[in-house]
Motif scaffolding. Structure first.
Motif, PDB file in Angstrom:
ATOM      1  N   GLU A  79      -9.342   4.782   0.424  1.00 41.53           N
ATOM      2  CA  GLU A  79      -8.209   5.504  -0.618  1.00 41.53           C
ATOM      3  C   GLU A  79      -8.951   6.290  -1.641  1.00 41.53           C
ATOM      4  OE1 GLU A  79      -5.222   5.853   0.665  1.00 41.53           O
ATOM      5  OE2 GLU A  79      -4.349   6.669  -0.991  1.00 41.53           O
ATOM      6  N   THR A 134       1.041  -1.107  -0.109  1.00 43.02           N
ATOM      7  CA  THR A 134       0.078   0.065   0.107  1.00 43.02           C
ATOM      8  C   THR A 134       0.662   1.090  -0.032  1.00 43.02           C
ATOM      9  OG1 THR A 134      -0.432   0.213   2.509  1.00 43.02           O
ATOM     10  CG2 THR A 134      -1.774  -1.185   1.468  1.00 43.02           C
ATOM     11  N   LYS A 185      10.070  11.018   5.325  1.00 47.55           N
ATOM     12  CA  LYS A 185       9.095  11.089   3.942  1.00 47.55           C
ATOM     13  C   LYS A 185       8.815  12.352   3.554  1.00 47.55           C
ATOM     14  CE  LYS A 185       5.154   9.672   6.765  1.00 47.55           C
ATOM     15  NZ  LYS A 185       4.158   8.711   7.155  1.00 47.55           N
ATOM     16  N   VAL A 223      -8.167  -5.717   2.330  1.00 49.52           N
ATOM     17  CA  VAL A 223      -7.610  -5.011   1.016  1.00 49.52           C
ATOM     18  C   VAL A 223      -8.575  -4.327   0.151  1.00 49.52           C
ATOM     19  CG1 VAL A 223      -6.239  -5.462  -0.941  1.00 49.52           C
ATOM     20  CG2 VAL A 223      -5.718  -6.581   1.170  1.00 49.52           C
TER      21      VAL A 223
HETATM   22  C1  FPP Z   1      -1.248   5.935   3.656  1.00 46.54           C
HETATM   23  O1  FPP Z   1      -1.813   7.148   3.634  1.00 46.54           O
HETATM   24  C2  FPP Z   1      -1.937   4.771   2.793  1.00 46.54           C
HETATM   25  C3  FPP Z   1      -2.656   3.910   3.249  1.00 46.54           C
HETATM   26  C4  FPP Z   1      -2.759   3.591   4.774  1.00 46.54           C
HETATM   27  C5  FPP Z   1      -3.311   3.025   2.472  1.00 46.54           C
HETATM   28  C6  FPP Z   1      -3.047   3.092   1.112  1.00 46.54           C
HETATM   29  C7  FPP Z   1      -3.978   2.212   0.038  1.00 46.54           C
HETATM   30  C8  FPP Z   1      -3.750   2.057  -1.208  1.00 46.54           C
HETATM   31  C9  FPP Z   1      -2.840   2.977  -1.720  1.00 46.54           C
HETATM   32  C10 FPP Z   1      -3.973   0.736  -1.810  1.00 46.54           C
HETATM   33  C11 FPP Z   1      -3.261   0.220  -2.174  1.00 46.54           C
HETATM   34  C12 FPP Z   1      -3.889  -1.398  -2.942  1.00 46.54           C
HETATM   35  C13 FPP Z   1      -3.068  -2.636  -2.946  1.00 46.54           C
HETATM   36  C14 FPP Z   1      -3.729  -3.483  -3.860  1.00 46.54           C
HETATM   37  C15 FPP Z   1      -1.760  -2.747  -2.448  1.00 46.54           C
HETATM   38  P1  FPP Z   1      -0.855   8.593   3.828  1.00 46.54           P
HETATM   39  O2  FPP Z   1      -0.610   8.978   2.402  1.00 46.54           O
HETATM   40  O3  FPP Z   1      -1.903   9.462   4.777  1.00 46.54           O
HETATM   41  O4  FPP Z   1       0.581   7.939   4.630  1.00 46.54           O
HETATM   42  P2  FPP Z   1       1.843   8.761   4.217  1.00 46.54           P
HETATM   43  O5  FPP Z   1       2.133   9.883   4.894  1.00 46.54           O
HETATM   44  O6  FPP Z   1       2.939   7.296   4.734  1.00 46.54           O
HETATM   45  O7  FPP Z   1       2.079   8.707   3.074  1.00 46.54           O
END
Ligand code: FPP
Ligand code: MG
Length: 327
Positions: free
Chosen positions: A149, A83, A228, A142
């Motif tokens: 999202e 993800t 990040k 999933v």
């Molecule tokens: C973090 O968000 C993201 C998630 C918790 C889930 C994201 C899910 C997907 C993109 C779907 C993936 C699909 C498959 C099939 C694997 P954020 O942007 O708030 O966290 P960050 O600050 O760590 O980027």
């Protein structure tokens, strides 16, 4: 507490964390050299091993660890990693764990495909557990996290997102994987329905708290420390809990200005800095942190009622780590 400190303080699960690394070694190999390089790079995305640690701790509290718990820990960690690989494409993030994100270092195309490689291997590994409930709940999860999202993406730039909608999104995109990992750990340990449910509730609350802290760090953190890309929520017009609270605290020109920044979905560094300052000044960060704390406290209370109180401190320690984390 550092991730190493957490692992040390949970020394009883150390052998299982080692077994987890061995299981992940197998899953992150490829005979295609460029894929092997990307897989080993992606593996660095998961630093804290928080989800597998929870699986192992809960197994002990709920009836005892089986080999299947190590596999479950690896599956949950791999789904989480997949993800993140996809999420950085969606968020156009260029940094993850103090290095270039995969989409930045290679390309969006490769990052999407690599996420699919990790995800499909996770499901294959899950099948090897041979537990119908685990297969059903994790595959449903999933789907749930993708739905969360998508919902979030569709609301980008909308300043009318309310708290209930925010909580519904984070429960889906983040807390669902925690909830299912905790619940299935108790299930595989042979626990009864009430305990399985209480651990699931704890996981959901901890996952929500994790995402709230993540959303605060996006506004307050230092990129070198957090490792990040930050400020992406403001730039992408994502209404997180501190931003929802901030709009309730502002009036007149100030409110109009922040609305414009979020609706514009193209904030420059000065606009992001202004929002960062305001969430501190107007108590929005304190408010969000308070909500994260009360999420976790409620779930711990339920576990205190269900478990021998002497075994709860280890879960309090993990919860404390989530609430205090800075990366
Ligand atoms: C973090 O968000 C993201 C998630 C918790 C889930 C994201 C899910 C997907 C993109 C779907 C993936 C699909 C498959 C099939 C694997 P954020 O942007 O708030 O966290 P960050 O600050 O760590 O980027
Ligand atoms: Mg992101």
């Amino acid at each position: 507490m550092t991730p190493t400190g957490l692992a040390q303080s949970l020394s009883s699960i150390k052998p299982r964390l080692d077994a987890l690394e061995a299981a992940l070694d197998k899953q992150f190999a490829s005979d295609v050299d460029c894929v092997a390089e990307m897989l080993s790079y992606a593996r660095r995305y998961s630093g804290k091993r928080l989800r597998p640690a929870l699986v192992f701790v809960i197994a002990d509290l709920a009836g005892g660890t089986r080999d299947a718990h190590v596999t479950l820990g690896a599956v949950v960690e791999m789904i989480h990693l997949a993800t993140l690989v996809h999420d950085d494409v969606i968020d156009r993030a260029t940094m993850r764990r103090r290095s270039a994100s995969i989409n930045d270092r290679w390309s969006n195309k490769d990052a999407v495909l690599l996420g699919d490689v990790i995800f499909s291997r996770a499901i294959r590994l899950l099948v090897s557990i041979g537990d119908e409930r685990a297969l059903d709940e994790l595959t449903a999860c999933v789907s749930t996290l993708c739905e969360g999202e998508i919902h979030q993406n569709q609301l980008a730039g909308r300043v009318d997102v309310d708290e209930a909608t925010y909580f519904s999104i984070i429960e889906k995109k983040t807390a669902s994987l925690y909830a299912v990992g905790c619940e299935l750990s108790a299930h595989l340990a042979g626990a009864g329905a009430a305990l399985v449910g209480a651990f699931g509730h704890f996981g959901r609350a901890l996952g929500s708290a994790f995402q709230i802290i993540d959303d605060c760090l996006d506004l307050t953190g230092d990129e070198d420390e957090v490792g990040k890309s930050l400020g992406t929520d403001v730039v992408n017009g994502k209404m997180t809990l501190p931003l929802i609270h901030l709009l309730t605290q502002l009036e007149g020109e100030e409110r109009a200005e922040v609305r414009e920044i979020i609706e514009g979905r193209n904030a420059d560094a000065a606009a992001v800095a202004r929002v960062r300052r305001l969430v501190g000044e107007r108590g929005s960060l304190d408010y969000a942190l308070g909500r994260a704390e009360s999420c976790v406290e409620d779930a711990l209370d339920e576990l205190r009622r269900q478990l021998d109180p002497s075994v709860v401190p280890v879960l309090e320690e993990i919860a404390g780590f989530v609430l205090k984390r800075r990366h």
